[in-house]
Structures are given as structure tokens and as C-alpha cells.
Design a protein around this motif. Sequence first.
Motif, PDB file in Angstrom:
ATOM      1  N   LEU A 338       0.566  -1.078   0.082  1.00  0.00           N
ATOM      2  CA  LEU A 338      -0.002   0.066   0.025  1.00  0.00           C
ATOM      3  C   LEU A 338       0.783   1.187  -0.136  1.00  0.00           C
ATOM      4  CD1 LEU A 338      -2.754  -0.774   2.656  1.00  0.00           C
ATOM      5  CD2 LEU A 338      -3.177  -0.679   0.199  1.00  0.00           C
ATOM      6  N   CYS A 339       1.731   1.374   0.841  1.00  0.00           N
ATOM      7  CA  CYS A 339       2.530   2.517   1.169  1.00  0.00           C
ATOM      8  C   CYS A 339       3.817   2.834   0.169  1.00  0.00           C
ATOM      9  CB  CYS A 339       2.982   2.473   2.440  1.00  0.00           C
ATOM     10  SG  CYS A 339       1.857   2.345   3.919  1.00  0.00           S
ATOM     11  N   ARG A 341       4.184   0.599  -2.933  1.00  0.00           N
ATOM     12  CA  ARG A 341       4.158   0.441  -4.350  1.00  0.00           C
ATOM     13  C   ARG A 341       2.675   1.173  -4.626  1.00  0.00           C
ATOM     14  NH1 ARG A 341       5.716  -4.947  -2.606  1.00  0.00           N
ATOM     15  NH2 ARG A 341       3.454  -5.745  -3.260  1.00  0.00           N
ATOM     16  N   HIS A 342       1.955   1.701  -3.880  1.00  0.00           N
ATOM     17  CA  HIS A 342       0.810   2.209  -3.958  1.00  0.00           C
ATOM     18  C   HIS A 342      -0.208   1.140  -4.613  1.00  0.00           C
ATOM     19  CE1 HIS A 342       2.104   6.007  -2.770  1.00  0.00           C
ATOM     20  NE2 HIS A 342       2.955   5.768  -3.363  1.00  0.00           N
ATOM     21  N   ALA A 343      -0.260   0.102  -4.279  1.00  0.00           N
ATOM     22  CA  ALA A 343      -0.846  -1.111  -4.904  1.00  0.00           C
ATOM     23  C   ALA A 343      -2.471  -1.150  -4.147  1.00  0.00           C
ATOM     24  CB  ALA A 343      -0.292  -2.422  -4.774  1.00  0.00           C
ATOM     25  N   SER A 344      -3.465  -1.836  -4.792  1.00  0.00           N
ATOM     26  CA  SER A 344      -4.766  -2.073  -4.066  1.00  0.00           C
ATOM     27  C   SER A 344      -4.551  -2.926  -2.847  1.00  0.00           C
ATOM     28  CB  SER A 344      -5.851  -2.306  -4.985  1.00  0.00           C
ATOM     29  OG  SER A 344      -5.733  -1.487  -6.148  1.00  0.00           O
ATOM     30  N   LEU A 345      -5.418  -3.162  -2.069  1.00  0.00           N
ATOM     31  CA  LEU A 345      -5.345  -4.087  -0.785  1.00  0.00           C
ATOM     32  C   LEU A 345      -6.180  -5.381  -1.275  1.00  0.00           C
ATOM     33  CD1 LEU A 345      -4.751  -4.726   2.017  1.00  0.00           C
ATOM     34  CD2 LEU A 345      -6.950  -3.724   2.523  1.00  0.00           C
ATOM     35  N   LEU A 346      -5.513  -6.614  -1.171  1.00  0.00           N
ATOM     36  CA  LEU A 346      -6.082  -7.850  -1.476  1.00  0.00           C
ATOM     37  C   LEU A 346      -6.327  -8.575  -0.132  1.00  0.00           C
ATOM     38  CD1 LEU A 346      -3.535  -8.708  -4.339  1.00  0.00           C
ATOM     39  CD2 LEU A 346      -5.925  -7.413  -4.321  1.00  0.00           C
ATOM     40  N   PRO A 347      -7.040  -9.534  -0.177  1.00  0.00           N
ATOM     41  CA  PRO A 347      -7.488 -10.379   0.941  1.00  0.00           C
ATOM     42  C   PRO A 347      -6.156 -10.889   1.902  1.00  0.00           C
ATOM     43  CG  PRO A 347      -9.029 -10.807  -0.586  1.00  0.00           C
ATOM     44  CD  PRO A 347      -8.166  -9.990  -1.230  1.00  0.00           C
ATOM     45  N   VAL A 348      -5.232 -11.360   0.974  1.00  0.00           N
ATOM     46  CA  VAL A 348      -4.038 -12.101   1.466  1.00  0.00           C
ATOM     47  C   VAL A 348      -3.469 -11.449   2.391  1.00  0.00           C
ATOM     48  CG1 VAL A 348      -2.507 -11.427  -0.530  1.00  0.00           C
ATOM     49  CG2 VAL A 348      -2.372 -13.515   0.710  1.00  0.00           C
ATOM     50  N   GLY A 349      -3.542  -9.922   2.482  1.00  0.00           N
ATOM     51  CA  GLY A 349      -2.590  -9.228   3.502  1.00  0.00           C
ATOM     52  C   GLY A 349      -3.383  -8.840   4.529  1.00  0.00           C
ATOM     53  N   VAL A 350      -4.909  -9.277   4.590  1.00  0.00           N
ATOM     54  CA  VAL A 350      -5.526  -8.809   6.087  1.00  0.00           C
ATOM     55  C   VAL A 350      -5.428 -10.062   6.989  1.00  0.00           C
ATOM     56  CG1 VAL A 350      -7.949  -8.506   6.761  1.00  0.00           C
ATOM     57  CG2 VAL A 350      -7.076  -7.688   4.584  1.00  0.00           C
ATOM     58  N   ARG A 351      -5.160  -9.704   8.278  1.00  0.00           N
ATOM     59  CA  ARG A 351      -4.876 -10.583   9.368  1.00  0.00           C
ATOM     60  C   ARG A 351      -6.056 -10.730  10.556  1.00  0.00           C
ATOM     61  NH1 ARG A 351      -2.727 -12.956   6.323  1.00  0.00           N
ATOM     62  NH2 ARG A 351      -0.545 -13.413   5.930  1.00  0.00           N
ATOM     63  N   GLY A 352      -7.057  -9.613  10.438  1.00  0.00           N
ATOM     64  CA  GLY A 352      -7.914  -9.581  11.059  1.00  0.00           C
ATOM     65  C   GLY A 352      -9.036  -8.383  10.798  1.00  0.00           C
ATOM     66  N   VAL A 353     -10.191  -8.457  11.373  1.00  0.00           N
ATOM     67  CA  VAL A 353     -11.426  -7.709  10.867  1.00  0.00           C
ATOM     68  C   VAL A 353     -12.133  -7.336  12.045  1.00  0.00           C
ATOM     69  CG1 VAL A 353     -13.288  -7.081   9.636  1.00  0.00           C
ATOM     70  CG2 VAL A 353     -11.266  -8.732   8.518  1.00  0.00           C
TER      71      VAL A 353
END
Length: 414
Positions: A338-339, A341-353
Motif C-alpha cells: 500500500l505505502c 508500491r501504491h497497490a490495491s489491498l487484497l485479502p491475502v494481506g488482511v490478518r484481522g477484521v
Amino acid sequence: MMASEPSDFDTTDHARSPRPAASVPSDAVPSDAVPSDAVSVARPEIAACRRVVLKLGTRVLADDTGRLVTPRLRAIVDTAAALRRSEREVVLVSSGAVGLGRRLLGLEAADDPAERRACAAAGQSRLMGAYQRRFAAQDLICAQVLLTEDDFDHRRRCLELRATLRRLIDCGALPVLNENDAVAHGALGRLDLANRTVFSDNDRLAALVGAELGADLVVLLTDVDGVFDADPRHDPTACVIHRLENLDAVLTHLDAVPGSGLSRGGMRAKVEAAKLASQAGAHVVIARADDVDRVVAGDEVGSWARATTAPPARRRWIAWSAAVRGTLHLDAGAVTALCERHASLLPVGVRGVDGKFSVGDVVELRGPSGALIGRGLMSYDAETVRAWCRGLAPDGDHNCLIRRNDVFFVENGP
């Protein structure tokens, strides 16, 4: 996928820089406020601003009994009218309805929520009547706009609000805005939102209006000369800080002065609002209401926070206008993507909601240590994201949770 929505007025995704200084037309402000040599004004950037938000607090408009201070209201309206005649755009954000209503209803105080709402209902028409009479004397029409937090929190309503204000200005009217305290919820008139309120006072409301309209200048008028370096009530050497270079340091200073009262009530709220508005691309001046003509003329009065390069309108809404309704906890790889490469956020990078959110809601983004990274606009709801985090969707890694253009990083924001 997200439903379509009305487009922003500034639809480009590049950052908007503050307008450069320019020469000041001779009729831009009241004649007695314009120096003989406009180029020599102390703050040419302020004198050149074309879209102005003026915020008037209760202490500016009313005395301790709730009675309107008519000469002051007249002077501020006359300055606003002069700015409007010079083809500048002007919006007023005005407090005062609750105090006026308290006096009309014969109440000693308005601490109870129902009493506060009743006072607002009684006082708002009286307040607008005073504005209407004075603007009519200047051959101008003023238009009342009462707002709640929902008007900013919901994207479509926020865009419709902006369109309404723009249309009023184009028609030659001068909008007068206030929080709709008569129908507000809670002891302080705030909605019970998930993690933060949208605005907690009219100072922040003025900053939000400035951000949504792309204002050049937000003037927060008060009953003191500006932000002081010490408490002037106890320190005769206290001086006004004319340049607010580091607003975080100023806020820390206000909190650190023992027993001064500087961090209570209005001044801290004004500095916080100045931080928001300046990051949204507007110059901000905190000044005594009696000096409003000198402020817009570019004189060195009050405390000035310079404008910074603003994000596009959509990101301004994500950053400040929308309420946060959840949190995504990211791993180090997602933060880097994100910071850096200014990429979009994908589910693989999420560890908690955390939280309960829907498509189109704004959530906070936090890194492995819990540090706030930014805010983003969700393309999926909370339950779908939780399912992907549990590995229940084999193609989850290929779904974009937040598009890269829908992320606002905190280094550019609050």
C-alpha cells in the motif's frame, strides 16, 4: 461490487495545490481594509483567496445573556457582502441558535439534551432573521442550510450538499450553515457512530465544509486575538503566534500549559479544525471577530496555518467526512504494498477484521504493530472479508478489497 455514485466536482486524481498569490482587486474587501499598495500586504496568499468560509462562534455573536451583539454581526455581514460583491465566494458557518433560544425560552441553562434541542429550535429562526435583515440591507440573499453528521457521512448526500452549496453561490446567494441541533441525538447532539464522530463542533464543521467545497480560506472567528504562546490571563508577556507552523506541536503546547484553560473548550477545537482544513488545501486564520476585515485583506492579525497540497475530493471525503465503521489489521507485506508500491489491498494481506461494515463504508487500516496506516473505502462487506481471512473463498486473493485510489494515508491527514 460498489454501486455507481455521482462524480466529484474535481474528478481528476491528482493532488490540488494551493492557488498562487495574486494581486488583489481594489473592491475585494471593505475599502478601509485594503492597503494602498496591495502587493505589500503581509499575507498576499490570504488576500488572493477566492473561496472563503467564515465561522462565527456563539461568543462572537452573543453576550453572556444570549443577546445578539448586533454591531459585530453587522460588521461581519458587511465584510462578507463586500467579498461577495468582489466576485469571491463566501459561506458562513454560524453558531448562536442555542444561546438565543435559551434567552427566548427564559432558561438559565440548556444542559439537558431535550432543552438544548428546544433552544435550538426557538433560536434558529431568530438567528436567521437577523442575518436576513442585514444581508437584505446589502441587497444580498442569504440561504439557511442546517446539517447533521449524516450529510457528510453518506457519500451521496455529501455530494448533493456540495452541489446545493455550489448552486446557491452561483445564484448569488450566501449560504449560512449551522448544525441542526433541534434534531441532533445525544447529550452533545452527536450521532452514535462506530469509532469517531464526523464533527463535534462548528469549528470542525467549517473545516469540513471548506474541504468539501475546495475552499482557499477558512477563517475561525473568536473573541480573542488568536492562539497565544502562553495564557494571556496570567502572563502579561504572552504573545499571539502569528504563524502556526507545526499544528501537532501547538496542540501539545495547549495541553501542556498547566492551569491555563487554553486546551479547554474553543481554542483546541479551532487548532484541530485548522489542521484538517489546512491539510485539505485551505489557508486557515484564527482571529478576533472584530478583525475580520483585516484578516481577509491579508494583514498580519490572528494565527495563520498555511495550506498544504490537498488530496483529490474523493480522498478528502474518505479522510475526514466519513465515519469509520471498522478496522482491517494488515500484515507487513500489505503495508509495504500500500505505502510503497501504491497497490490495491487484497485479502491475502488482511490478518484481522473489527467492526460491522458494508460496501462503500470507510475503515481504518492498521499495521502489524497496531499503528494507523490510513483509511480506505471498502468494496466488500465485513462478513465477506472475514470469510476470506478464514480461507473459505479459494479465489479470495484475487479480489480487491480496497482500490488504490480509495486509500488515504495518515501522513497526509489527521
